[in-house]
Structure formats: C-alpha cells, structure tokens
Design a protein around this motif. Structure first.
Motif, PDB file in Angstrom:
ATOM      1  N   CYS A 113      -6.706  -7.419  -5.020  1.00  0.00           N
ATOM      2  CA  CYS A 113      -6.333  -8.438  -4.017  1.00  0.00           C
ATOM      3  C   CYS A 113      -6.559  -7.958  -2.598  1.00  0.00           C
ATOM      4  N   MET A 114      -7.088  -6.796  -2.421  1.00  0.00           N
ATOM      5  CA  MET A 114      -7.264  -6.275  -1.064  1.00  0.00           C
ATOM      6  C   MET A 114      -8.688  -5.738  -0.933  1.00  0.00           C
ATOM      7  N   GLU A 115      -9.641  -6.660  -0.855  1.00  0.00           N
ATOM      8  CA  GLU A 115     -11.044  -6.245  -0.927  1.00  0.00           C
ATOM      9  C   GLU A 115     -11.502  -5.416   0.263  1.00  0.00           C
ATOM     10  N   LYS A 116     -10.905  -5.690   1.437  1.00  0.00           N
ATOM     11  CA  LYS A 116     -11.386  -4.974   2.624  1.00  0.00           C
ATOM     12  C   LYS A 116     -10.670  -3.639   2.832  1.00  0.00           C
ATOM     13  N   VAL A 117      -9.869  -3.236   1.859  1.00  0.00           N
ATOM     14  CA  VAL A 117      -9.124  -1.979   2.014  1.00  0.00           C
ATOM     15  C   VAL A 117      -9.996  -0.810   1.550  1.00  0.00           C
ATOM     16  N   ILE A 135       0.850  -1.209   0.000  1.00  0.00           N
ATOM     17  CA  ILE A 135       0.000   0.000   0.000  1.00  0.00           C
ATOM     18  C   ILE A 135       0.878   1.249   0.000  1.00  0.00           C
ATOM     19  N   PHE A 136       1.921   1.233   0.846  1.00  0.00           N
ATOM     20  CA  PHE A 136       2.822   2.385   0.949  1.00  0.00           C
ATOM     21  C   PHE A 136       3.479   2.673  -0.399  1.00  0.00           C
ATOM     22  N   TYR A 137       3.914   1.604  -1.082  1.00  0.00           N
ATOM     23  CA  TYR A 137       4.548   1.788  -2.391  1.00  0.00           C
ATOM     24  C   TYR A 137       3.562   2.424  -3.375  1.00  0.00           C
ATOM     25  N   LEU A 138       2.364   1.838  -3.451  1.00  0.00           N
ATOM     26  CA  LEU A 138       1.404   2.336  -4.446  1.00  0.00           C
ATOM     27  C   LEU A 138       1.005   3.780  -4.163  1.00  0.00           C
ATOM     28  N   TYR A 139       0.761   4.059  -2.885  1.00  0.00           N
ATOM     29  CA  TYR A 139       0.204   5.362  -2.509  1.00  0.00           C
ATOM     30  C   TYR A 139       1.274   6.457  -2.439  1.00  0.00           C
ATOM     31  N   LYS A 140       2.387   6.149  -1.751  1.00  0.00           N
ATOM     32  CA  LYS A 140       3.392   7.193  -1.512  1.00  0.00           C
ATOM     33  C   LYS A 140       4.482   7.236  -2.574  1.00  0.00           C
ATOM     34  N   MET A 141       4.917   6.061  -3.013  1.00  0.00           N
ATOM     35  CA  MET A 141       6.053   6.058  -3.945  1.00  0.00           C
ATOM     36  C   MET A 141       5.585   6.163  -5.384  1.00  0.00           C
ATOM     37  N   ASN A 142       4.410   5.606  -5.678  1.00  0.00           N
ATOM     38  CA  ASN A 142       3.958   5.624  -7.064  1.00  0.00           C
ATOM     39  C   ASN A 142       2.865   6.636  -7.321  1.00  0.00           C
ATOM     40  N   GLY A 143       2.362   7.248  -6.275  1.00  0.00           N
ATOM     41  CA  GLY A 143       1.414   8.345  -6.448  1.00  0.00           C
ATOM     42  C   GLY A 143       0.015   7.946  -6.886  1.00  0.00           C
ATOM     43  N   ASP A 171      -4.025 -17.178  -1.165  1.00  0.00           N
ATOM     44  CA  ASP A 171      -3.066 -16.952  -2.240  1.00  0.00           C
ATOM     45  C   ASP A 171      -2.589 -15.509  -2.336  1.00  0.00           C
ATOM     46  N   CYS A 172      -3.335 -14.586  -1.753  1.00  0.00           N
ATOM     47  CA  CYS A 172      -2.968 -13.174  -1.889  1.00  0.00           C
ATOM     48  C   CYS A 172      -1.615 -12.817  -1.260  1.00  0.00           C
TER      49      CYS A 172
END
Lengths: 209, 128
Positions: free
Chosen positions: A177-181, A158-166, B94-95
């Motif tokens: 892959c993160m349905e509850k997020v 999450i940190f990579y996607l949000y902070k590093m990749n914008g 698997d995630c």
C-alpha cells in the motif's frame, strides 16, 4: 497483636489520622506482598527481557515501592464493600499500571534510540499484553501530538513495522500500500516519529519519573 | 489452512501469486506441500473473482476505522481483502483507511506484519 478484618484494614490504611495506621500498613504488607510481587515480577520480567543487563530483582523491588506509594495515595478509591476477591484484581491492575508507567518509557526509549553495544534491544521477547499496552500508548501519544499532519498514519505504520516489529527496510519498502516508499523514506519517517516522541512532554515526563 | 503457520502459508501463497510463476515453477524453489499447493490454487481462484475495480473499492470501503473484536481479525478472516491489498492496484484514496485501521487495531497490525514478513521473504526466494 489483633489482626484487622479486611474492611478494618483498608479503613485504617486510608485514614492517616488513625492510631492503627502504621500497624494496618504492616499487616497490609505482610498479607499482600506476595500478590504484589507476583504481579509486578511478571510484568517486569516481560519488559526486562528486552532491556538486557538490568538486575531484575532490583527492578522488581523498585517497582514494588512504586506500587506501594501509589496505593498510599489511591487506596481510598477502592470500594471496600466489593470484597477482598475484587481487591486482589484491583491490586493486580494497580501493579501492572505502575510498572507500565515506570518501564514503558525505558522500553520505548530503547526502541527509539539506536541500541548500545552493552544494552541490546529486542522487541520480540516482550509479551503480547505488554506489547499491546506499549503500542496503544504510542499510538495515542503520536496521534495527539501530530493531529492534522498529513502523513502521520503512514509514518506510525512504518515505525511499527520497522522499529517495533523488526522488519527490514526493504520489506517495509515493499509494502503493497505504499508504492512510493523506499528505504530512505523508511529512515526519514522513523526519524520523524523519534523526534516527535523526544519532543513530547508526556513522554519526557514519564521518562524522568 | 494450518492455524499455527497461517502467516507463513498465506505469505507464501501471496508471493507465488505475485511472482506469477505458477505453482509448478514455485514448487522447485519453495518446498510446497500438497495442501499448500491446493491452498495456493484456491487463492488463485478467489483472486480471479476479484477483477473489477468496484469490488476492490467496496472491500476497502468496508474496512472499519476502529479496532476489530477479540478473535475476529480483519486480516485473518477476510482473505479477499488481503488478496486485494497484496495483489491488486489499490485506488489511492483507499490506502489511508487501511493504514488507519492497522494503526488502530493491534491484532491486525501484528498479523499484517507477519504476513508481510513472510511475503517479502518468499518473494525474494522466488526472484533469486
């Protein structure tokens, strides 16, 4: 004044007791400053694109001093018989490593802390090699200091996607892959990583250096 | 697939398939080129072949935990896996394997982020 051959030059630079020590370093600086400045300058520009409002010339000078200081301590590790061609590669690697050690914490600090109005932060402008090295350092540091914690891989991602990749919070929350997020969990995960980095002794030490 | 725009093309195709609106309906919203329409149809066929849970689990079980070799990105080369990630219901266990690989492999992480960015953007356009 007599010029030293490559082997002699390295030998006198390493041997602090040698009467030719200072002369050797003067020749070393004359011969290799161009190469060192080129290697350091490229990497500093790469980082500095993301850290606006810093004087690139001064930053390069600071980093060249750090490289020379590192070489004073570590030049003895180079095997002279490998020749000058390999030495140029050794210099390039040493220069890049020294710049990374100096600039990386500043870059990560810019990424971790909310950007200030006079110091905008942009991840996109960093070069691919530099981004890879920053990422590699972050992953190693975070895995080491959070081993055994259940959600660390998810939080890092999450940190990579949000902070590093914008990516936006909603884009991250729509991760397949993160349905509850949801956006709030993105914030919480980022805050956990930020706290982990700020409490990490390795990170703090490098930030001070 | 166009090498330069492959993130965009893949993200767009995934969004069209996820939205289940069909290529004809999507054509009105997204300006699709004929080659992109063909590509979406190809992915649609590949997706239909991915219907069993066993196939999906096998795809996830094959994800390496270490970094991919240079010029061999799992995300770029394994379109079936990408389809399974974005369009199928993933078995929970698997995630972590996928997340661990993405965290360990900078190339896949970068490519995944770009595909996710395009996918999200196109999905929003389709749902407006």
């Amino acid at each position: 004044m007599r010029r030293f051959s490559f082997e002699e030059l390295i030998k006198h630079c390493v041997d602090r007791q040698s009467p030719q020590h200072n002369a050797a370093w003067r020749q070393f600086y004359d011969d290799y400053k161009g190469h060192i400045y080129k290697c350091v300058g490229e990497r500093v520009r790469d980082y500095n694109n993301s850290l606006a409002n810093r004087d690139p010339g001064k930053l390069t000078d600071d980093n060249v001093l750090i490289v020379l200081e590192t070489l004073r301590k570590k030049l003895g590790n180079f095997r002279v018989k490998e020749g000058e061609k390999k030495f140029l590669r050794y210099l390039a690697t040493t220069s890049c490593n020294a710049v990374n050690q100096y600039m990386r914490p500043k870059y990560i600090s810019g990424m971790v802390d909310p950007p200030k109005a006079d110091q905008p932060f942009s991840r996109k402008k960093i070069g691919k090699n530099t981004a890879f090295e920053v990422y590699d350092f972050l992953i190693r540091t975070l895995r080491r200091s959070n081993s055994g914690k259940g959600n660390i891989e998810r939080d890092i991602h999450i940190f990579y996607l949000y902070k590093m990749n914008g990516l936006s919070q909603t884009a991250v929350a729509g991760h397949p892959c993160m349905e509850k997020v949801n956006p709030r969990i993105v914030e919480v995960a980022t805050a956990r990583i930020r706290k982990s980095l700020k409490n990490n002794p390795e990170f703090i030490d490098r930030l001070k250096s | 697939m166009n090498k330069e725009n492959w993130h965009l093309e893949l993200g767009q195709a995934l969004a069209v398939l996820k939205a289940k609106r069909g290529v004809e309906a999507a054509r009105e919203v997204l300006s699709l080129s004929p080659s992109q329409e063909n590509y979406i149809n190809e992915l649609s066929q590949a997706f239909k072949r991915l219907h069993t849970k066993a196939t999906i689990s096998a795809l996830f079980a094959d994800i390496p935990l270490h970094m991919c070799r240079v010029n061999q990105s799992l995300i770029r080369d394994n379109v079936e896996l990408v389809l399974a990630i974005f369009l199928c219901e993933i078995p929970g266990k698997d995630c972590p394997r996928l997340l661990k690989h993405l965290n360990s492999c900078f190339h896949c992480e970068e490519e995944f982020a770009e595909v996710l960015r395009e996918y999200h953007k196109q999905l929003q356009l389709l749902s407006d």
